[in-house]
Design an enzyme around this catalytic site. Structure first.
Site, PDB file in Angstrom:
ATOM      1  N   LYS A  80       0.849  -1.196   0.000  1.00 27.19           N
ATOM      2  CA  LYS A  80       0.000   0.000   0.000  1.00 27.19           C
ATOM      3  C   LYS A  80       0.884   1.246   0.000  1.00 27.19           C
ATOM      4  O   LYS A  80       1.936   1.262   0.647  1.00 27.19           O
ATOM      5  CB  LYS A  80      -0.916  -0.020   1.235  1.00 27.19           C
ATOM      6  CG  LYS A  80      -2.005   1.062   1.248  1.00 27.19           C
ATOM      7  CD  LYS A  80      -2.932   0.917   2.448  1.00 27.19           C
ATOM      8  CE  LYS A  80      -4.018   1.988   2.475  1.00 27.19           C
ATOM      9  NZ  LYS A  80      -4.938   1.833   3.628  1.00 27.19           N
ATOM     10  N   SER A 155      -9.853   2.005   2.518  1.00 29.90           N
ATOM     11  CA  SER A 155      -8.906   2.681   1.663  1.00 29.90           C
ATOM     12  C   SER A 155      -7.871   1.764   0.998  1.00 29.90           C
ATOM     13  O   SER A 155      -7.257   2.162   0.022  1.00 29.90           O
ATOM     14  CB  SER A 155      -8.176   3.747   2.468  1.00 29.90           C
ATOM     15  OG  SER A 155      -7.365   3.146   3.458  1.00 29.90           O
ATOM     16  N   SER A 179     -10.245  -0.152   6.762  1.00 26.88           N
ATOM     17  CA  SER A 179      -9.574   0.009   5.469  1.00 26.88           C
ATOM     18  C   SER A 179      -8.909  -1.242   4.911  1.00 26.88           C
ATOM     19  O   SER A 179      -8.529  -1.258   3.749  1.00 26.88           O
ATOM     20  CB  SER A 179      -8.543   1.135   5.542  1.00 26.88           C
ATOM     21  OG  SER A 179      -9.188   2.375   5.438  1.00 26.88           O
TER      22      SER A 179
END
Lengths: 488, 479
Positions: A80, A155, A179
């Site tokens: 990420k 996210s 997330s």
């Protein structure tokens, strides 16, 4: 072995160990899959093919010399974009960090690199992890690989989409209010949010410091457990990291058993308006399946759940307003070079660099901490947080693991959650876990008749990862969804 | 109507630690810009602070020296404002739970003006620990930031508004600096920014109990500018109030060159710092036993040392005050007095000769060319009668210049005191013969003239004769 990209992390490690493939072949296959699938999914922000293959070659050389760093040496992981990897960009999918290169490894990343895992590209996210759809990326949206008219969640949408689409065997994400778990649910992969403090946050770009946790996204519970084993444990660089030795999660999966396990279903979670029938049904079915395997179903109550969203958006935005203050263009990242003075430099750099959702949360957080409002908002939110934690403590006197939806619906269509408040409300099942600092995992449990994945959430008490992962393993077996890849 | 000033000070003192407050970078002054930095003290994305326990210990130590209540449970908070010298745009500080609570400092001695001050106790509100910021450098049309200082542990000592004059403020600062040095918690070098001071001052009619409008003065780089700015500001405020003017609460900047203060910002422009508990750090929890152990290991306080010097060394209270102003001087005195065996004489020589010489040569006691043991030996030579006081001054000058041992200089210059009556008698006869007028006057009853003759003998013997013997022989000869 033509389709190495389809291997799970554990399968890839076994293939490498047995000499059935090289790390070079594995990475090359995945790079090929990325070239084929990512134009439709847009999970990757950057992917340095040369660097990946060089790292794979180095791993192969170690293996030939009998000096592999671990049995996972050579397995690639998508990262990420808010996790520091030395020498790579770490832009949090924000324009404001354009041009920034991280000078150091996050502790979790460093530990996995010491085991030979290879960082495999930077994957997309909502800017600074603020959002639930990855539509708030400052670069471009990521699309759900099962239906590109839908969002992958967020996210950590890039992480979930990449793993679901077979572009990486597993990925690292971060979870502040769901997330990891929510995109895992929307994309049909496993996503684990560990207990606060179990994985070091050093090197994770902070959104809300008291809520953030790094965790794995993978196609199997076993893979998630392997990655947690690799990352967890005390880190002297993170004062909030828990003391003591932890791990052994993957090994404990062999003893997975739900006989006698008390499964708690919070009644408030099934009274939520907007809980989709197919999601409710999927959770009900799984509760029944677990009962069949010897678990005992109990109803529990989490009466303060209704305060969770308000509490979360006060605490998270307050912390974010300070955490994001450092992005001013003075030391790194993009700066408004045409500004006339210091104040204009700050204003224009931040006005141009941050997206709307980030600005909205900075303003909200600034407001709740302002003189005269602190007691009414921040202080009350901290008290509400304590009550929410106490709700869970009480519930865990009645049950061992809580069973819940991940989100009220399967993956929504793009643009469907464009109203911020609506988006915030969809976090109802995940954010309490962060507020309470406990652990939660999203496991694929069903597929809707339109082919969308439905996730099931298991919630465990603090440091209850062993039982959480064991239960998730049984859910995975009971769901029997098999290996599926979207047609891309 | 008469007016009085009400003064409170906020003093920032850098803690003397090996590393910075929240990272492993060295805490050191004078390195090349931006060479003592890392992701943590530069506020890089993802970096986290880890508390320096040594800095906490130092803060507790200074708190104990000031008689502060020590908080067994304390915490850090974020103080938010934007400025390029602050890497995170928030400072990790302490808001409502500082490490040290109420305490006090006794002041006395002399103020900056040289006037004696009555003994007084100044209250301390709190002492908290925070991180220092970087340093801005301005070059023509651009500015640069040196972050070497960013993250250096900084203790903030906040006083009660107990001071009533610039001299008292000066004396308070002197004592605070003295205590920090005694405890070894800071080097307190204001030129290196290791000690910095903000002043709060207001005026009110004598007898009034309510406080006047508070003015804060910033940019004070020396004790002298604190004193000067206070004299200026007290006068300015008193005149304004006398003229019926209503003062505004504001922050003013001291201009040392112009000797004036100027408005920086008014109350309405004050920052809202939006303090909230630092989520990246755990609360600081100390146990009673630990604090007790630190208390037991504290160095002797200046006040106690002063009292001991008076009681054990027979020095006057004022001499003891001077000797204990700075710990290195007090240490020097003790070492020298031990070597000399004559503390009172050592004190006299240090105050009259050594400090004067150091002042003239622009040196400090730390850079003094004479080691305390050698200085003590010189005193021992005087006290034991081996050399005269007059010769000793020459030996001292030579020691200061060359660093040679006193015995060596005495040998080389042949300065051994002559105690032998036979040898001195020759000089006495010579002096009597050469000064018939003085001899006559003495015999006529003007007995003070004998001192002139003593001087003549000393001159003839190049200062080496034992003055007592000379006097006795002269008296004998002149009948």
């Amino acid at each position: 072995m033509t389709e190495l990209w389809k291997l799970t992390l554990a399968e890839a490690a076994a293939a490498l160990e047995a000499g059935r493939c090289s790390a070079h072949d594995l990475c090359a296959s995945l790079l090929g899959r990325v070239r084929a699938a990512d134009p439709q999914v847009q999970a990757f922000l950057t992917l340095d093919e040369t660097a990946v293959l060089a790292a794979a070659d180095a791993s192969d050389a170690r293996r030939r010399a009998g000096r592999s760093l671990s049995r996972f040496d050579g397995v690639p992981l998508a990262i990420k974009d808010n996790l520091s990897v030395a020498g790579q960009p770490c832009g949090c999918a924000s324009k404001i960090l354009n041009g920034y290169t991280a000078p150091y490894d996050a502790t979790a990343m460093g530990r996995l690199r010491e085991d030979g895992f290879i960082p495999f590209g930077r994957v997309n996210m909502d800017e600074f992890a603020m959002g639930s759809t990855t539509e708030n990326s400052g670069i471009r949206p990521t699309l759900n690989p099962w239906d590109t008219s839908r969002v992958p969640g967020g996210s950590s949408g890039g992480s979930a989409a990449a793993v679901a689409a077979g572009m990486a065997p597993a990925a690292l994400g971060s979870d502040t209010g769901g997330s990891i778990r929510q995109p895992a649910g929307f994309c049909g992969v496993v996503g684990l949010k560990p207990t606060y403090g179990l994985v070091s946050r050093y090197g994770l770009v902070a959104f809300a410091s008291s809520l953030d946790q790094i965790g794995p996204l993978a196609r199997t519970v076993e893979d998630a457990a392997i990655l947690l084993d690799g990352m967890c444990g005390h880190d002297p660089m993170d004062s909030t990291s828990l003391p003591g030795r932890h791990g052994g999660y993957a090994a404990a999966l062999a003893e997975a058993d739900v006989r006698g396990l008390r499964i708690g279903l919070p009644k408030e979670y099934f009274e939520v308006a907007g809980l989709a029938p197919e999601v409710r049904q999927a959770v009900e079915n799984m509760a029944a399946a677990l009962e069949q395997r010897g678990a005992r179903r109990v109803e529990v109550t989490l009466p303060r759940s209704k305060y969770a969203i308000a509490t979360y958006y006060i605490i998270a935005t307050a912390e974010a307003s300070a955490n994001l203050a450092r992005f001013d263009g003075i030391r790194y990242g993009a700066r408004a070079h045409d500004a006339d003075d210091l104040l204009a430099t700050y204003r224009q750099t931040r006005a141009r660099g941050f997206g709307d959702e980030v600005k909205r949360r900075i303003i909200l957080g600034t407001y709740v901490l302002s003189s005269g409002y602190y007691d009414a908002y921040y202080l009350r939110a901290q008290k509400a947080r304590t009550l929410i934690r106490q709700d869970f403590e009480a519930a865990y006197r009645e049950c061992d693991v809580i069973l819940a939806p991940v989100a009220p619906t399967p993956a929504p269509r793009r643009g469907e959650l464009s109203d911020p408040l609506q988006m915030y409300l969809a976090d109802i099942y995940t954010i309490s876990v962060n507020l309470a600092g406990i652990c939660g995992i999203s496991v694929p449990c069903a597929v809707t008749n339109t082919g969308l994945p439905v996730g099931l959430q298991l919630i465990g008490p603090a440091l209850g990862e062993t039982r959480l992962l064991q239960t998730a393993r049984i859910v995975e077996q009971a769901a029997a969804l098999g290996v599926r890849f979207p047609n891309l | 109507m008469n007016y009085e000033a009400v003064i409170g000070l906020e003093v920032h003192v850098q803690a003397l630690t090996a590393s910075k407050m929240f990272c492993a970078c060295a805490n050191r002054f004078g390195a090349e810009p931006n060479t003592l930095v890392c992701p943590v003290c530069l506020g890089y994305p993802g970096a986290l602070p880890v508390m320096n326990a040594e800095a906490v210990k130092k803060t507790i130590e200074i708190g104990l020296m000031c008689g502060c209540a020590i908080a067994l449970r304390s915490k850090f908070d974020r103080k938010s404002y934007f400025y390029p010298d602050m890497p995170k745009n928030y400072q990790i500080s302490q808001y409502d739970l500082p490490l040290c609570g109420l305490g006090h400092l006794a002041v006395g001695g002399k103020g900056f003006s040289g006037d004696p001050l009555p003994d007084k106790v100044i209250g301390i509100t709190r002492i908290h620990l925070e991180e220092d910021v970087g340093k801005l450098n301005h070059f023509g049309r651009s500015s640069g930031v040196d972050y070497n200082r960013a993250g250096v542990p900084l203790m903030e000592v906040v006083s009660e508004p107990d001071m009533r004059s610039a001299d008292e403020a000066y004396a308070y600062l002197t004592v605070l600096k003295q205590i920090c040095e005694y405890a070894g918690v800071s080097s307190c070098d204001m030129e290196k920014g290791q000690m910095r001071c903000d002043v709060n001052v207001s005026v009110r009619p004598v007898g009034e109990t309510k406080l006047g409008t508070k003015i804060e003065i910033k940019n004070l780089n020396s004790f002298r500018s604190v004193h000067r700015s206070l004299l200026y500001e007290i006068e300015r405020q008193t005149e304004a109030v006398r003229a019926g003017e209503k003062l505004r609460q504001e922050t003013r900047r001291w201009d040392d060159a112009l000797g004036q203060t100027f408005v920086m910002r008014v109350k309405e422009q004050a920052h809202d710092y939006r303090y909230f508990p630092e989520p990246d750090l755990m609360p600081v929890v100390l146990d009673e036993a630990q604090v007790a152990a630190w208390r037991a290991a504290l160095p002797e306080a200046p006040e106690a040392r002063r009292a001991r010097f008076v009681a054990d060394c027979q020095v006057t209270p004022y001499d003891a005050h001077v000797l204990t102003l700075e710990k290195p001087l007090a240490d020097y005195f003790e070492a020298a007095a031990k070597a000399a065996g004559h503390p009172k004489l050592t004190a006299n020589w240090i105050i009259t000769e050594l400090l004067r010489e150091l002042g003239e040569k622009n040196l400090t006691i730390d850079t003094c060319p004479i080691p305390p043991a050698a200085f003590g030996k010189l005193i021992a030579l005087v006290a034991g009668g081996a050399i005269t006081g007059k010769s000793a001054k020459d030996v001292f000058a030579e020691m200061f210049a060359s660093g040679k041992a006193p015995e060596v200089i005495v040998q080389e210059k042949g300065l051994q005191q002559v105690n032998d009556s036979g040898a001195i008698l020759a000089f006495v006869d010579q002096a009597i013969a050469a000064s018939p007028k003085a001899v006559e006057e003495y015999r006529a009853g003007k007995t003070a003239t004998i001192q002139f003759l003593v001087g003549q003998v000393m001159k003839l013997s190049r200062g080496k004769s034992n003055p007592q013997t000379v006097l006795a022989l002269l008296k004998e000869k002149l009948g």
